[in-house]
Design a protein around this motif. Structure first.
Motif, PDB file in Angstrom:
ATOM      1  N   LEU A  25      34.321  41.974  25.205  1.00  0.00           N
ATOM      2  CA  LEU A  25      34.692  40.653  25.711  1.00  0.00           C
ATOM      3  C   LEU A  25      34.333  39.576  24.686  1.00  0.00           C
ATOM      4  O   LEU A  25      33.158  39.257  24.492  1.00  0.00           O
ATOM      5  CB  LEU A  25      33.971  40.408  27.037  1.00  0.00           C
ATOM      6  CG  LEU A  25      34.411  39.257  27.895  1.00  0.00           C
ATOM      7  CD1 LEU A  25      35.890  39.347  28.234  1.00  0.00           C
ATOM      8  CD2 LEU A  25      33.587  39.202  29.167  1.00  0.00           C
ATOM      9  N   PRO A  26      35.351  39.003  24.013  1.00  0.00           N
ATOM     10  CA  PRO A  26      35.089  37.949  23.023  1.00  0.00           C
ATOM     11  C   PRO A  26      34.494  36.697  23.676  1.00  0.00           C
ATOM     12  O   PRO A  26      34.580  36.527  24.897  1.00  0.00           O
ATOM     13  CB  PRO A  26      36.478  37.649  22.447  1.00  0.00           C
ATOM     14  CG  PRO A  26      37.316  38.831  22.787  1.00  0.00           C
ATOM     15  CD  PRO A  26      36.765  39.363  24.077  1.00  0.00           C
ATOM     16  N   PRO A  27      33.944  35.789  22.865  1.00  0.00           N
ATOM     17  CA  PRO A  27      33.367  34.552  23.400  1.00  0.00           C
ATOM     18  C   PRO A  27      34.378  33.765  24.235  1.00  0.00           C
ATOM     19  O   PRO A  27      35.558  33.660  23.876  1.00  0.00           O
ATOM     20  CB  PRO A  27      32.973  33.764  22.157  1.00  0.00           C
ATOM     21  CG  PRO A  27      32.795  34.793  21.099  1.00  0.00           C
ATOM     22  CD  PRO A  27      33.772  35.883  21.413  1.00  0.00           C
ATOM     23  N   ASN A  28      33.916  33.242  25.357  1.00  0.00           N
ATOM     24  CA  ASN A  28      34.694  32.389  26.263  1.00  0.00           C
ATOM     25  C   ASN A  28      35.906  33.083  26.882  1.00  0.00           C
ATOM     26  O   ASN A  28      36.785  32.420  27.409  1.00  0.00           O
ATOM     27  CB  ASN A  28      35.128  31.097  25.561  1.00  0.00           C
ATOM     28  CG  ASN A  28      33.946  30.303  25.085  1.00  0.00           C
ATOM     29  OD1 ASN A  28      32.996  30.083  25.819  1.00  0.00           O
ATOM     30  ND2 ASN A  28      33.963  29.900  23.827  1.00  0.00           N
ATOM     31  N   HIS A  29      35.970  34.389  26.822  1.00  0.00           N
ATOM     32  CA  HIS A  29      37.051  35.134  27.466  1.00  0.00           C
ATOM     33  C   HIS A  29      36.590  35.658  28.819  1.00  0.00           C
ATOM     34  O   HIS A  29      35.405  35.804  29.075  1.00  0.00           O
ATOM     35  CB  HIS A  29      37.517  36.296  26.585  1.00  0.00           C
ATOM     36  CG  HIS A  29      38.448  35.870  25.502  1.00  0.00           C
ATOM     37  ND1 HIS A  29      38.038  35.141  24.411  1.00  0.00           N
ATOM     38  CD2 HIS A  29      39.774  36.067  25.349  1.00  0.00           C
ATOM     39  CE1 HIS A  29      39.070  34.911  23.623  1.00  0.00           C
ATOM     40  NE2 HIS A  29      40.143  35.462  24.173  1.00  0.00           N
ATOM     41  N   LYS A  30      37.574  35.961  29.659  1.00  0.00           N
ATOM     42  CA  LYS A  30      37.306  36.407  31.021  1.00  0.00           C
ATOM     43  C   LYS A  30      37.807  37.832  31.195  1.00  0.00           C
ATOM     44  O   LYS A  30      38.862  38.193  30.683  1.00  0.00           O
ATOM     45  CB  LYS A  30      38.009  35.477  32.010  1.00  0.00           C
ATOM     46  CG  LYS A  30      37.953  35.920  33.452  1.00  0.00           C
ATOM     47  CD  LYS A  30      38.476  34.872  34.408  1.00  0.00           C
ATOM     48  CE  LYS A  30      39.970  34.821  34.443  1.00  0.00           C
ATOM     49  NZ  LYS A  30      40.481  33.969  35.530  1.00  0.00           N
ATOM     50  N   VAL A  31      37.029  38.627  31.921  1.00  0.00           N
ATOM     51  CA  VAL A  31      37.496  39.941  32.349  1.00  0.00           C
ATOM     52  C   VAL A  31      37.717  39.852  33.857  1.00  0.00           C
ATOM     53  O   VAL A  31      36.896  39.305  34.580  1.00  0.00           O
ATOM     54  CB  VAL A  31      36.511  41.071  31.969  1.00  0.00           C
ATOM     55  CG1 VAL A  31      35.172  40.914  32.654  1.00  0.00           C
ATOM     56  CG2 VAL A  31      37.106  42.431  32.262  1.00  0.00           C
ATOM     57  N   LEU A  32      38.871  40.358  34.289  1.00  0.00           N
ATOM     58  CA  LEU A  32      39.244  40.312  35.698  1.00  0.00           C
ATOM     59  C   LEU A  32      39.554  41.730  36.152  1.00  0.00           C
ATOM     60  O   LEU A  32      40.343  42.430  35.530  1.00  0.00           O
ATOM     61  CB  LEU A  32      40.469  39.416  35.904  1.00  0.00           C
ATOM     62  CG  LEU A  32      41.109  39.419  37.292  1.00  0.00           C
ATOM     63  CD1 LEU A  32      40.175  38.818  38.320  1.00  0.00           C
ATOM     64  CD2 LEU A  32      42.427  38.657  37.253  1.00  0.00           C
ATOM     65  N   VAL A  33      38.903  42.144  37.230  1.00  0.00           N
ATOM     66  CA  VAL A  33      39.132  43.468  37.814  1.00  0.00           C
ATOM     67  C   VAL A  33      39.623  43.261  39.233  1.00  0.00           C
ATOM     68  O   VAL A  33      38.990  42.548  40.012  1.00  0.00           O
ATOM     69  CB  VAL A  33      37.840  44.317  37.796  1.00  0.00           C
ATOM     70  CG1 VAL A  33      38.090  45.667  38.421  1.00  0.00           C
ATOM     71  CG2 VAL A  33      37.313  44.457  36.374  1.00  0.00           C
ATOM     72  N   LYS A  34      40.763  43.876  39.556  1.00  0.00           N
ATOM     73  CA  LYS A  34      41.338  43.766  40.900  1.00  0.00           C
ATOM     74  C   LYS A  34      41.209  45.107  41.605  1.00  0.00           C
ATOM     75  O   LYS A  34      41.492  46.149  41.019  1.00  0.00           O
ATOM     76  CB  LYS A  34      42.806  43.364  40.823  1.00  0.00           C
ATOM     77  CG  LYS A  34      43.022  41.983  40.267  1.00  0.00           C
ATOM     78  CD  LYS A  34      44.491  41.633  40.249  1.00  0.00           C
ATOM     79  CE  LYS A  34      44.692  40.246  39.684  1.00  0.00           C
ATOM     80  NZ  LYS A  34      46.104  39.851  39.718  1.00  0.00           N
ATOM     81  N   TYR A  35      40.769  45.050  42.839  1.00  0.00           N
ATOM     82  CA  TYR A  35      40.602  46.235  43.674  1.00  0.00           C
ATOM     83  C   TYR A  35      41.359  46.046  44.973  1.00  0.00           C
ATOM     84  O   TYR A  35      41.550  44.925  45.437  1.00  0.00           O
ATOM     85  CB  TYR A  35      39.130  46.425  44.083  1.00  0.00           C
ATOM     86  CG  TYR A  35      38.196  46.812  43.018  1.00  0.00           C
ATOM     87  CD1 TYR A  35      38.057  48.139  42.652  1.00  0.00           C
ATOM     88  CD2 TYR A  35      37.398  45.871  42.397  1.00  0.00           C
ATOM     89  CE1 TYR A  35      37.157  48.515  41.677  1.00  0.00           C
ATOM     90  CE2 TYR A  35      36.498  46.234  41.426  1.00  0.00           C
ATOM     91  CZ  TYR A  35      36.383  47.560  41.070  1.00  0.00           C
ATOM     92  OH  TYR A  35      35.499  47.920  40.106  1.00  0.00           O
ATOM     93  N   TYR A  36      41.699  47.150  45.586  1.00  0.00           N
ATOM     94  CA  TYR A  36      42.104  47.165  46.983  1.00  0.00           C
ATOM     95  C   TYR A  36      41.088  48.060  47.675  1.00  0.00           C
ATOM     96  O   TYR A  36      40.974  49.239  47.344  1.00  0.00           O
ATOM     97  CB  TYR A  36      43.520  47.721  47.174  1.00  0.00           C
ATOM     98  CG  TYR A  36      44.578  46.733  46.771  1.00  0.00           C
ATOM     99  CD1 TYR A  36      45.010  45.764  47.668  1.00  0.00           C
ATOM    100  CD2 TYR A  36      45.124  46.753  45.497  1.00  0.00           C
ATOM    101  CE1 TYR A  36      45.975  44.837  47.307  1.00  0.00           C
ATOM    102  CE2 TYR A  36      46.087  45.843  45.133  1.00  0.00           C
ATOM    103  CZ  TYR A  36      46.503  44.887  46.030  1.00  0.00           C
ATOM    104  OH  TYR A  36      47.448  43.976  45.668  1.00  0.00           O
ATOM    105  N   ILE A  37      40.331  47.472  48.574  1.00  0.00           N
ATOM    106  CA  ILE A  37      39.364  48.263  49.318  1.00  0.00           C
ATOM    107  C   ILE A  37      39.910  48.486  50.725  1.00  0.00           C
ATOM    108  O   ILE A  37      40.769  47.733  51.198  1.00  0.00           O
ATOM    109  CB  ILE A  37      37.971  47.596  49.360  1.00  0.00           C
ATOM    110  CG1 ILE A  37      38.011  46.260  50.097  1.00  0.00           C
ATOM    111  CG2 ILE A  37      37.424  47.416  47.946  1.00  0.00           C
ATOM    112  CD1 ILE A  37      36.636  45.644  50.316  1.00  0.00           C
ATOM    113  N   VAL A  38      39.421  49.523  51.383  1.00  0.00           N
ATOM    114  CA  VAL A  38      39.823  49.834  52.749  1.00  0.00           C
ATOM    115  C   VAL A  38      38.552  49.945  53.590  1.00  0.00           C
ATOM    116  O   VAL A  38      37.895  50.990  53.604  1.00  0.00           O
ATOM    117  CB  VAL A  38      40.639  51.146  52.817  1.00  0.00           C
ATOM    118  CG1 VAL A  38      41.050  51.429  54.258  1.00  0.00           C
ATOM    119  CG2 VAL A  38      41.855  51.071  51.907  1.00  0.00           C
ATOM    120  N   PRO A  39      38.180  48.849  54.268  1.00  0.00           N
ATOM    121  CA  PRO A  39      36.964  48.893  55.100  1.00  0.00           C
ATOM    122  C   PRO A  39      37.081  49.975  56.173  1.00  0.00           C
ATOM    123  O   PRO A  39      38.137  50.160  56.768  1.00  0.00           O
ATOM    124  CB  PRO A  39      36.922  47.504  55.731  1.00  0.00           C
ATOM    125  CG  PRO A  39      37.771  46.645  54.854  1.00  0.00           C
ATOM    126  CD  PRO A  39      38.819  47.538  54.309  1.00  0.00           C
TER     127      PRO A  39
END
Length: 132
Positions: free
Chosen positions: A88-102
């Motif tokens: 992850l370079p400086p000032n960059h964002k990592v985004l992780v998307k999940y679908y959970i099933v409660p």
């Protein structure tokens, strides 16, 4: 930054025009964990897909390496999700998307734990109220 929660900063200034005049100052700075965010989209219902986004922004001027994200939540996830993330370079964002099933009704907590070369155990939790 890995094993401490504060830093002692000292500065020494020498006056070139007036030899013998030296000034010193010390201060203790308490370090804060960088923020991690959890965004739950929609209403949680048992056995229905629920979109969850988790993101982290690199706050320092160095590339973060060996990044990983662990997501857990009793009644929300049957097992922890562990992901190795790209550098992850400086000032960059990592985004992780999940679908959970409660799979349990009631108030549940989802927890995200971010680790990398500069930071350990950056945690965030979010309460999710699961309806039948």
């Amino acid at each position: 930054m890995l094993n401490c929660e504060s830093m002692k900063i000292s500065a020494l200034v020498m006056d070139k025009d007036n030899s013998g005049y030296n000034y010193m100052s010390e201060d203790i700075v308490v370090l804060e964990d960088p923020p991690i965010f959890i965004n739950v989209q929609g209403m949680a219902r048992m056995y229905n897909y629920l979109p969850v986004e988790i993101y982290f922004i690199n706050p320092i001027q160095e590339t973060l390496t060996n990044c990983s994200l662990t997501v857990s939540g009793s009644g929300l996830l049957r097992h922890d999700f562990e992901h190795n993330l790209p550098d992850l370079p400086p000032n960059h964002k990592v985004l992780v998307k999940y679908y959970i099933v409660p799979y349990k009704v009631g108030q549940k907590t989802i927890t995200a734990d971010f680790d990398c070369s500069f930071f350990r155990d950056i945690k965030k939790s979010c309460i999710i109220n699961v309806k039948p």
